[in-house]
Enzyme design. Structure first.
Site, PDB file in Angstrom:
ATOM      1  N   LYS A  21      18.776  28.976  26.020  1.00 55.42           N
ATOM      2  CA  LYS A  21      18.419  28.234  27.231  1.00 55.42           C
ATOM      3  C   LYS A  21      18.418  29.229  28.382  1.00 55.42           C
ATOM      4  O   LYS A  21      19.466  29.593  28.901  1.00 55.42           O
ATOM      5  CB  LYS A  21      19.420  27.100  27.474  1.00 55.42           C
ATOM      6  CG  LYS A  21      18.948  26.017  28.448  1.00 55.42           C
ATOM      7  CD  LYS A  21      19.084  26.429  29.887  1.00 55.42           C
ATOM      8  CE  LYS A  21      18.666  25.315  30.837  1.00 55.42           C
ATOM      9  NZ  LYS A  21      18.708  25.758  32.257  1.00 55.42           N
ATOM     10  N   SER A  80      22.621  29.427  28.244  1.00 53.59           N
ATOM     11  CA  SER A  80      22.321  29.653  29.644  1.00 53.59           C
ATOM     12  C   SER A  80      23.107  30.840  30.207  1.00 53.59           C
ATOM     13  O   SER A  80      22.949  31.963  29.741  1.00 53.59           O
ATOM     14  CB  SER A  80      22.591  28.362  30.429  1.00 53.59           C
ATOM     15  OG  SER A  80      22.007  28.400  31.705  1.00 53.59           O
TER      16      SER A  80
END
Length: 403
Positions: free
Chosen positions: A331, A306
């Site tokens: 992600k 992320s």
């Protein structure tokens, strides 16, 4: 059928349909919420395709063998979960009012639980990293572990947030997890005593030869200031080079990672987002970053996810420093929580992140400049000597020697 019974069942059906209308209205029209992508179903009308859902519900109320015991609230919750499951969005979840309230604990700067960052993968609920010093780490939970069951109950049917809320609980209480370590084919039962988990995000130390090791293991409101403090310590120690360690970093706040990236770039693109309507938003670093002259390498592994992938990717694409380690987790989506009228909430993806060169992070990750297989999954803070860190230091030393 008796008139009163018929009236009751019609009232239940009406309540069910109204709940669905409220769901769609809130999901599509809550423009005041942070991260809103604008109206999708502006008037909240129930689409014709969902009319058969009410039809099915009416049949169940009339003909199911246990129709007199049907709970409209339970069935409504199930219908909402079904809508989210049909999205094929691995991050979509439904939270009851109690679960939603528990999810807000992180905003206090701490939460009660075992202290492990997790996500859903094809293998199941996967530990990205245990939080350093937290009960999960002490009990033997490792990065890469697959959590198969909680207190004897399988969790393969649960959404991410449902599983997380099942694992969380008041400090001092025990939870037993059935896990499979990444390097094993056997399952292991591990009992963890929950604790109060502070939310920290960095650790810094000076190593030999003027090399600094800064591990950023999350992005929160305080991360930029923590990194600035570490950079001040680096200068006070007359440091020569920096290893920026993002291993096992599951991400965090977008604004926080952009602020941290600003410190290491002298302007330039950081990332762009594409929303549900196809609109693009670009994010640029401010010129004159505080650490643009510090020689460094960025260390990542397969559990860097992320926001940490944004930082690593921006550093790589802008040519600021070499990224070394393993291809990151992949992600790259923005997720949002929409609270419903009864205090419950839905959680789902609204945007995807892309690196400045057009690479989609979701499902792909960031490929390092130099591949280094990590031999450490469970990294204490500060990490003990390990192969990947040693190799990153060697690469940095070579860089310093050529200056």
């Amino acid at each position: 059928m008796q008139p009163m019974v018929l009236y009751t069942k019609l009232a239940q059906l009406l309540a069910f349909l109204c709940a669905l209308i409220v769901l769609l209205a809130v999901a599509g029209c809550s423009g005041a919420s942070v991260g809103s992508t604008g109206p999708t179903q502006a008037d909240g009308d129930l689409p014709p395709n969902l009319a058969k859902l009410g039809e099915a519900y009416g049949i169940l109320l009339e003909e199911h063998i246990d129709h007199e015991e049907l709970d409209p609230e339970q069935l409504t919750d199930g219908a909402i979960r079904g809508l989210l499951t049909a999205l094929d969005d691995p991050h979509a979840s439904y939270l009851s009012a109690e679960q939603h309230a528990k999810e807000q604990e992180g905003y206090r700067g701490y939460f009660d639980g075992i202290g492990a960052r997790v996500t859903l993968t094809d293998a199941g609920l996967t530990v990205i990293s245990p939080i350093p010093g937290a009960p999960a780490e002490a009990a033997g939970i490792r990065a890469g572990d697959i959590i198969l069951a909680v207190d004897g109950a399988p969790i393969d049917h649960l959404t991410l947030i449902e599983a997380v809320n099942l694992i969380r609980g008041p400090r001092g209480s025990d939870v037993t997890l059935l896990v499979r370590h990444a390097d094993s084919i056997e399952n292991e039962s591990i009992t963890v005593t929950r604790g109060r988990i502070p939310i920290d995000s960095t650790a810094f130390r000076m190593l030999e030869g003027g090399i600094a090791h800064l591990w950023v293991y999350g992005f929160s409101d305080t991360t930029e200031q923590e990194v600035r403090t570490a950079l001040d310590q680096f200068r006070d120690a007359e440091g020569r080079g920096l290893v920026l360690d993002l291993r096992n970093n599951p991400g965090g706040l977008l604004a926080a990672v952009i602020d941290v990236t600003d410190l290491f770039l002298d302007g330039g693109p950081v990332l762009y987002e594409i929303d549900a309507q196809g609109n693009r938003t670009d994010h640029e670093a401010s010129p004159g970053g505080d650490a643009i002259s510090i020689p460094m390498v960025v260390l990542v592994n397969q559990y860097s996810a992320s926001a940490s992938e944004i930082l690593a990717g921006a550093i790589k694409v802008n040519g600021r420093a070499s990224v070394v380690g393993e291809t990151t987790f992949g992600k790259g989506s923005v997720n949002i929580t929409r609270e419903l009228s009864d205090g419950s909430a839905i959680y789902f993806s609204i945007r995807r992140w892309y690196l400045p060169d057009g690479t989609q992070i979701e499902g792909h990750g960031v490929t390092p400049n130099v591949e280094i297989a990590s031999d450490v999954q469970n990294l204490p803070i500060p990490p003990n000597d390990d192969f990947a860190l040693r190799r990153a230091i060697e690469i940095l030393e070579q860089q310093l020697g050529s200056r």
